[in-house]
Structure formats: C-alpha cells, structure tokens
Motif scaffolding. Sequence first.
Motif, PDB file in Angstrom:
ATOM      1  N   ALA A  10       0.643  -1.039  -0.126  1.00 56.02           N
ATOM      2  CA  ALA A  10       0.666   0.251  -0.329  1.00 56.02           C
ATOM      3  C   ALA A  10       0.934   1.347   0.104  1.00 56.02           C
ATOM      4  N   ARG A  11       1.239   0.848   0.968  1.00 58.00           N
ATOM      5  CA  ARG A  11       2.763   2.722   1.222  1.00 58.00           C
ATOM      6  C   ARG A  11       3.231   2.943  -0.438  1.00 58.00           C
ATOM      7  N   LYS A  12       3.217   1.855  -1.348  1.00 53.69           N
ATOM      8  CA  LYS A  12       4.079   2.457  -2.559  1.00 53.69           C
ATOM      9  C   LYS A  12       2.761   3.135  -3.167  1.00 53.69           C
ATOM     10  N   ARG A  13       1.513   2.228  -3.557  1.00 53.37           N
ATOM     11  CA  ARG A  13       0.665   3.142  -4.567  1.00 53.37           C
ATOM     12  C   ARG A  13       0.131   4.034  -3.189  1.00 53.37           C
ATOM     13  N   ARG A  14       0.435   4.903  -2.827  1.00 52.37           N
ATOM     14  CA  ARG A  14      -0.641   6.388  -1.891  1.00 52.37           C
ATOM     15  C   ARG A  14      -1.425   6.339  -2.161  1.00 52.37           C
ATOM     16  N   LYS A  15      -0.878   6.912  -3.794  1.00 45.02           N
ATOM     17  CA  LYS A  15      -2.324   8.027  -3.555  1.00 45.02           C
ATOM     18  C   LYS A  15      -3.825   7.750  -4.195  1.00 45.02           C
ATOM     19  N   ALA A  16      -4.089   6.169  -4.511  1.00 45.15           N
ATOM     20  CA  ALA A  16      -4.537   5.270  -4.740  1.00 45.15           C
ATOM     21  C   ALA A  16      -5.676   5.304  -3.283  1.00 45.15           C
ATOM     22  N   THR A  17      -4.916   5.254  -2.813  1.00 44.11           N
ATOM     23  CA  THR A  17      -5.541   5.216  -1.106  1.00 44.11           C
ATOM     24  C   THR A  17      -6.778   5.776  -0.686  1.00 44.11           C
ATOM     25  N   SER A  18      -8.317   5.426  -0.183  1.00 40.83           N
ATOM     26  CA  SER A  18      -8.866   6.712   0.432  1.00 40.83           C
ATOM     27  C   SER A  18      -9.659   6.485   1.307  1.00 40.83           C
ATOM     28  N   SER A  19     -10.035   7.754   2.001  1.00 40.68           N
ATOM     29  CA  SER A  19     -10.263   7.578   3.170  1.00 40.68           C
ATOM     30  C   SER A  19     -11.452   6.748   3.554  1.00 40.68           C
ATOM     31  N   GLU A  20     -12.345   5.562   2.718  1.00 37.16           N
ATOM     32  CA  GLU A  20     -12.463   4.303   2.835  1.00 37.16           C
ATOM     33  C   GLU A  20     -12.102   3.384   3.443  1.00 37.16           C
ATOM     34  N   ASP A  21     -10.797   3.083   2.510  1.00 38.36           N
ATOM     35  CA  ASP A  21      -9.431   1.872   2.829  1.00 38.36           C
ATOM     36  C   ASP A  21      -9.785   2.489   4.358  1.00 38.36           C
ATOM     37  N   VAL A  22      -9.475   3.851   4.572  1.00 39.39           N
ATOM     38  CA  VAL A  22      -8.858   3.885   6.547  1.00 39.39           C
ATOM     39  C   VAL A  22      -9.965   3.289   7.220  1.00 39.39           C
ATOM     40  N   VAL A  58      -2.302   1.843   5.529  1.00 41.81           N
ATOM     41  CA  VAL A  58      -2.913   2.095   4.517  1.00 41.81           C
ATOM     42  C   VAL A  58      -2.551   3.029   3.214  1.00 41.81           C
ATOM     43  N   GLY A  59      -1.277   3.359   3.832  1.00 43.61           N
ATOM     44  CA  GLY A  59      -0.358   4.770   3.331  1.00 43.61           C
ATOM     45  C   GLY A  59      -1.463   6.135   2.849  1.00 43.61           C
ATOM     46  N   TYR A  60      -2.511   5.932   3.808  1.00 45.29           N
ATOM     47  CA  TYR A  60      -3.098   7.569   3.124  1.00 45.29           C
ATOM     48  C   TYR A  60      -2.954   9.053   2.870  1.00 45.29           C
TER      49      TYR A  60
END
Lengths: 345, 345
Positions: A10-22, A58-60
Amino acid sequence: MSEPLQSGHARKRRKATSSEDVAARAGVSRSTVSRVFTPGARVAEETRRRVLRAAREVGYRADAPVPERAARQTVGLVMGALDNPFYNTVMTAFLSRLQRRDVQTLCYVAEDLETAEDCVSALLDNRVDAIIAAALGARSSAIAACADAGVPLILFNRAVEADGVSSVQTDNVAGGRTVADFLFRAGHRKFSFINGLDGSSTNRDRLRGFTEHLAACGATAPMQEYGEYTYEGGREAAKRLMCAAEPPDAIFCANDIMAFGVLDCLRGDLGLRTPQDVSVIGFDDVPMAAWPSFGLTTVRQRRTMMIEATMDRLEAHLAGAGDAARRIVIEGRLIVRSSARLPRP
Amino acid sequence: MSEPLQSGHARKRRKATSSEDVAARAGVSRSTVSRVFTPGARVAEETRRRVLRAAREVGYRADAPVPERAARQTVGLVMGALDNPFYNTVMTAFLSRLQRRDVQTLCYVAEDLETAEDCVSALLDNRVDAIIAAALGARSSAIAACADAGVPLILFNRAVEADGVSSVQTDNVAGGRTVADFLFRAGHRKFSFINGLDGSSTNRDRLRGFTEHLAACGATAPMQEYGEYTYEGGREAAKRLMCAAEPPDAIFCANDIMAFGVLDCLRGDLGLRTPQDVSVIGFDDVPMAAWPSFGLTTVRQRRTMMIEATMDRLEAHLAGAGDAARRIVIEGRLIVRSSARLPRP
C-alpha cells in the motif's frame, strides 16, 4: 504475515488509497475518518489514534496535514528503586492507566530520598501538570516546592502532614499490629524486625504497630536489624540476627523483597527450616510472594485500590477542584502462606 | 531532625538569607551561586541543581528570578512488560543515566507488540528528540513512521533490518547454540524449548540457534511449548511438557522468568529434582537467577554493555551524526549454576 506485506504494498501506491480504505481498516465510519482529519472536530482519543494508525498502514494522506491534538497533559512520576517488585508493578499500572487517558508521563527513579527531591525539582522545572511521587521522605522540602509552584502533588505509599497534598497509603501501623498478633498467638516470644530505610514513613509505621502491639501483649521488644529494602540487605540482616547470642524465632521484614533474602539465608545458607525453626513475614504481597519457592506470609497492600484512588485524586487535582486533597488510608490484609507458623487454636 | 526545622525557620525570615548561606549549604563558592543566578553563565547542571536546592532550603531569593535553563532534550522510552525483571532493571538503568545527563524521559510500557506501535506513535505526536524502544516487532510499521518524522530510533534487545535505525542486542543465535551444545554434551537427548512471544526477533533467534545446533549434533528436534514470557506461562508450559507421552529431560526457556515458573512447576508442583530429573536453562541472567532458591543456569545478556552502547548511539543520533546508525551485537555468556547437568568431561 499477510498484513505487513499488504501495508508495504500500500505504501507504494499511496495516492490510490481513499478515506474508505482507512475506515475499513480502522473499523469506523467514513465520517469518523473525516472528523479525525478536520481541525477542531471532536473525536475520542482512542478512535483518533486507531484511525491515524490505519491511515499510516494503508498509506493514506489526507489533503489536510495530520491533525494536531490539543497539548497533552503531562504528569511526573517519581518511583522508588524498580528492583523492588512492588514499585515495578505499580509503575506499570500507572503508566498503562495514564497512557489510556492519553496523559504523557515523565518518569524519574529515585534510589534514595535525596535523589527524590532532585527529581521533583527537575519535574517542576519542566512545568508538569501534576506529580505522583512514591519515594519522598515524609518531611521532604519538595512538598513546599510543589505548593509554591502550584503543582498538585500526590504521595503514593507515603504519609504526609502538609495541607493541599493528597496521599494514598496502606494502614501501616495496623499492618504491623496484625503481624505482631499473628506471631504472638503462634507461640513466638523472640521477635525481630528488619528495617528498610530509616527515613521512610512506611518503615516507621510498620515498626510502630509491631512494637506497640508486642508491648501490649507483654512480649519483649523485637531485636532490630537493617536491610535497606533490598534482597541482599535482607539476606545479610538475617545472617547477623541468627548469629546473635539469642537468635529470634520470628522475623518480620518491612517489605517482601527483604523477606525473600531472609528465606534464602535461613534455608539456603544456614540449612534451617521455615516455619519450623523460624517464622518469616513480609509486607507488600508482590506477585513472587505467592510462588511456591517462597510461599511468603505477608501483609497485602491493595495495589489496585491504591492506584485507582491515586488516579481519582489526580483527576480531581487536574480538574482544579479546590478540595481535591485527601489523605486516603487503605486497610491491608494478612495473606497466610507457609513461611510462618499458624496461631494456636 | 534539626534540618527541616531550620529550613522552616529560614523560610520565615527570607529576606535575611544571603548568597553566602546558599554557598555554605550547597558546599560551593559564592561566585558559583552568583553564576547560577546570572542568565547565560555556564554552570554544570548538577551544580546548578544543588545550588537551587540549597537556595530553596534556606529560603534564598536572588533579585534575579530563578534561572530558566535551555529546553531539555526529551527521549521517549518504550519498555516491555515491567513484570519481567529484565525490563525493570533496564528501565532503571536508562532512567538514571538519562536523568544524570539531564535529558527528560517520556515513558511508555507496552504489553504486546501492537501496543508498542501505539506508544511510538504517541511519542512522535509529542515531538520527542529520539526514541529507545525495547518492545517492537521486527517488521514494525513504527520504524517507517520514525524515519518519516525524522526521529532517531534505537532498538534495544531487538533485531532490525531497516536503514538509519540503530539496534543493540545480544547474539541470540549464538546464545541458543551454546545452550544446545551444553545440554547435548551433558548427555541429554530429549530436548524442549519454551517460546516467549511468537513475533519477537529475540525468541526467533534463540530458537534458531538452539535447533540448528541440535540438528548439527544429530539430535531430534526439540518439542516446543509457549509461555508468553511470563512466570505463569512458563509454569503451565512445563506442566504440559511433562504430561506428554515422552516428556523432555532438558528444557530451554526463551527467558529467565519463564524458567522460574518451570522450576517451580518441576520441584513444587511435580516433586521432580533439578537437574537430576530435568535440566532447565534460561536466558537473560536477571538478578533473581543467582538467588539460591533458583540457581538458574542461563545465558547472560550483558546489560551494562548493552545500555552503554545504546546511550552512545543516542548521543550520536542526537548530535546529528549522519552515520550514527549502527547494528551492535554483543556476545552473551553462559552462566553455569545448579539448574542444569554439567557436560561430561
């Protein structure tokens, strides 16, 4: 092991994570996540912590920076030597309770009463909001220094005679009396007491209860030795006692760790039997007292109750209640195991 | 008891005390007292502290206000459960060393690896200058969080595979190997290992060294049990091991406190003899291991050396040395007492 891998990914694809993932990871609603990242919004500290951890995992990154929280309250904790298991159990309990309330804790350990003064003075320099001290002498000048600085002071396991200061302790005089009564009724007549530190109020009160009750029973005054509240000190003191012209047949120690040293001296070094040859009683009831290697009869200090009472006082003082100061005395309890003879029926 | 009275008296006639009184009480020259009360003048911290205490005690008030000192550095300390005597000895040592250097210490205790993550995260919120952590998992996300925040992290008694992080630990693999060798040469063939916490690197490495060396000797793999690094856990694990169809005759415990539980189970609960019936070896060499009640053969972690190495790393990191990060591995040492059979000549 899937979690660390996932979070690494997840750390690598930081921008893709959303508050929903969090929200999913933290097990909270999206609006809670949003509140955590909204300056000024109210969120329970534990929830805030959980959401921030999930966000990290999740890298958010919200558009807003990671929220600051209001300045934490800081409590200073001055503990006695942690090689006494009583203090380390107490320290763990205080730290975890303060952590849970999100209070930060500045810690000091004091090997003796004079160091304890310096610790309080350093804490006052650091502008803590309150101090819990378990290692001050009863007439400590630190008490006045706290009053001058307007910093609430709560003495744990210590007596105090000053206004405005709270104290929480066991009824040490009554504890000493109970031990005297138990040993006298078991038929002992040659008593001894191993002192901890001379200036400590706990030591003074345990000894006072013990000697006063023995005197009331018409027994001779106990022989006295000194063991500095340590295992080695207790072991050496027992050696000196047993070499006396008239060695005692009952030894009351001002704390448990000295009593372990006494038991190891009697059984290991001198080949004596307890309680057939000598009865030994301690004070504290640390967890080791229940181990079969020791089976120590001892006066239990009700730690949990004492710690809760201290936390209550702390909250009252921090809330600025004018009448927050209280002197709390909690009854101890004799825990009968195998190191001392039983009273005759 | 004349001192407290004198100082109480002095408090009343405050204006009459001079810097000379302070100097006499503190055992320093008048010019030292004057330097303490001169903004910007250099004074050793210990001297400053002593002079301020003397001033407080004699009721001295200089015309200048009590001097502020430069903001103290703050170090965060994350310790494992303090009911493990290894950690409380270490905690005392760190606290007194940091106190002596006038560094203030924010303390957290972590009962498990997940709590340890939260503790680091709280410390980062508090903007500490550096963190010493003795209770993190080897793949902790806290390691990355510290790197992101630019806060030096020193892992104590833990392995680490990340750049920029210092770690100080015993050679746990070698320790496990030494124990295997000692027990095998004593004639044992039925081995067992009591694990502490599954995710900890120390546990993993001690087990690895033990099993690898046994395999190299041609012995069968050790039975495994789990004791959560606690006394009760060790005692229960021993009970389960000894109830097996083929009980072991040698038990290696991942730390000392579990070994005490094992000894109490074998001797107290099951009436077995050590080392005649079963050999027991621990890891740490906490002070209690030397008590005659236990006489535990164990691998000594060189605590003082480990703590000094950690303090050196701390100073290097705080001084901002670019190459401060080091992985320090210190050789342990088998301390032979009476709980395990001796190798045959």
